[in-house]
Design an enzyme around this catalytic site. Structure first.
Site: not given
Ligand SMILES: Cc1cc2nc3c(=O)[nH]c(=O)nc-3n(C[C@H](O)[C@H](O)[C@H](O)COP(=O)(O)O)c2cc1C
Ligand SMILES: O=C(O)C(=O)c1ccccc1
Length: 387
Positions: A128, A152, A178, A260, A284
């Site tokens: 990420s 991002y 994303t 995404k 997401h």
């Molecule tokens: C704690 C957390 C942080 C996340 N941070 C990002 C991120 O930095 N960039 C991103 O594209 N998606 C982020 N996501 C979304 C995940 O990439 C993913 O789309 C999602 O967790 C999938 O669903 P699931 O948790 O049910 O498997 C985050 C998800 C969680 C739970």
């Molecule tokens: O929390 C999230 O889902 C996420 O995508 C994110 C975005 C910026 C910082 C940390 C997590």
């Protein structure tokens, strides 16, 4: 190469004879509950939470229950081959670690621990932009393991180009852009705990180590952290991009590009028209639009819309081997998994992530074998019935 993931079952039984037990549950649906006992409320809800009432996060799970596998017998599925190649990246099973930001808030090993675990199983780690660790340090932790980079998208083109150049130089092959989080959603659980990890400056491993970003600041982030943090937040949130900005990414990235956050077939078609190489059908994990459709429910129409013109990946709600088999049967080339391995990280660092990944792959392997599917190509809509 054929991996015998199902063998993990026997390994666990044998370790039990010696008095050693798994570092956390083998059942990913139970990890949220146990993580709640070990994490502070802020960090726990950052991972477990969702947008609004949580309706979409629940819908993501419920959608899997509406499909059931139909087992076939005597198909000779003793030996399975779960391997595939997605956009030039070979992988032993159709699973990637979804990009997850700011992992230092659940475990001090953070992203390098997760990247090492992914590499040890051979699965791609999607780093990420919001990582607590720099691009170069995560790449080093990945070693020989496959690595993709999630963007991002900074509004400043020079900073964006610098980050992409660093990711490329560090050996990241595929870019995941994303689109669904150009600003953070209404997330009551984070708000009730007044918890935004970015504000604590923990998710800044990428910009703080970036020479172009640092060059924009009057004072170094070490001298004036709040100003640097706010500058970065304003660069990656609050501004939605438009389709006409995509060529910039193509100019600055010579590998495959994946969008995404696609949930509508027309957006999937636009991705084809824009010359993208893949999409992730994702909401997401229900963290952005509360009340939105379950991600699995839109997968078939999106697959029908794009055919084989680009690779369709899927995420949001995957917790079991059967879930993966269903998504593949409905046309996904591979799936991304989010929260389960983050809970593994919270429980036991690198070992916890590895255990969650191996459990998921063992479950998939055994589920495929026992339902008579020898390869991923055997999984088709005909493998499923509507419940
Ligand atoms: C704690 C957390 C942080 C996340 N941070 C990002 C991120 O930095 N960039 C991103 O594209 N998606 C982020 N996501 C979304 C995940 O990439 C993913 O789309 C999602 O967790 C999938 O669903 P699931 O948790 O049910 O498997 C985050 C998800 C969680 C739970
Ligand atoms: O929390 C999230 O889902 C996420 O995508 C994110 C975005 C910026 C910082 C940390 C997590």
């Amino acid at each position: 190469m054929t991996e015998r993931f199902g063998g993990y079952q026997n390994e666990i039984y044998l370790q039990g004879l010696g008095g050693t037990f798994p570092p956390c549950s083998t059942d990913a649906t139970k990890l949220e509950e146990s993580a709640r006992e070990i994490l502070e409320p802020g960090p726990f809800w950052y991972v477990a939470g969702a947008a609004g009432s949580g309706a979409t996060a629940r819908a993501n799970r419920e959608a899997f229950d509406r499909w059931r596998l139909v087992p076939r017998m005597l198909t000779g599925a003793t030996e399975r081959d779960l391997s595939t190649t997605v956009l030039g990246t070979p992988m032993p099973a159709p699973v990637l670690l979804a990009p997850v930001g700011v992992q230092s808030i659940v475990h001090e090993g953070a992203e390098p621990a997760a990247a090492r675990a992914a590499a040890s199983v051979g699965l791609p780690y999607v780093m990420s932009t919001a990582s607590s660790t720099s691009i170069e340090d995560v790449a080093a932790a990945s070693g020989e393991g496959p690595r993709w980079f999630q963007l991002y998208w900074p509004t400043d083109n020079d900073v964006c180009a610098s980050i992409l150049a660093r990711a490329k130089a560090a050996g990241f092959t595929t870019l995941v852009v994303t689109l669904d989080t150009w600003t953070l959603a209404w997330r009551p659980n984070d708000l009730d705990h007044a918890y935004l990890p970015f504000i604590k400056g923990e998710g800044l491993g990428v910009p703080l180590s970036d020479p172009v970003f640092r060059g924009l600041l009057e004072k170094t982030p070490e001298e004036d952290a709040p100003t640097a943090i706010l500058r970065w937040i304003s660069m990656i949130t609050g501004t939605d991009s438009t389709w006409d900005r995509l060529p910039f990414l193509r100019e600055h990235w010579d590998g495959p590009i994946v969008l995404k956050g696609i949930q509508h077939p027309d957006d999937a078609r636009r991705a084809v028209e824009a010359g993208m190489d893949g999409i992730v059908v994702s909401n997401h994990g229900g963290r952005q639009v509360d009340g939105a459709v379950a991600s699995l429910d839109v997968l078939p129409e999106i697959v029908a819309a794009v055919g084989d013109r680009l690779e369709v990946l899927f995420d949001s709600g995957i917790r079991t081997g059967a879930d993966i088999a269903k998504a593949i049967a409905l046309g996904a080339k591979a799936v991304l998994v989010g929260r389960p391995w983050v809970y593994g990280l919270a429980h036991a660092g690198e070992d916890g992530v590895r255990h969650v990944l191996r459990s998921l792959l063992a479950d998939l392997d055994l589920t495929m074998g026992l339902s008579g599917h020898r390869t991923l190509a055997d999984l088709t809509p005909a493998s499923l019935r509507h419940a």
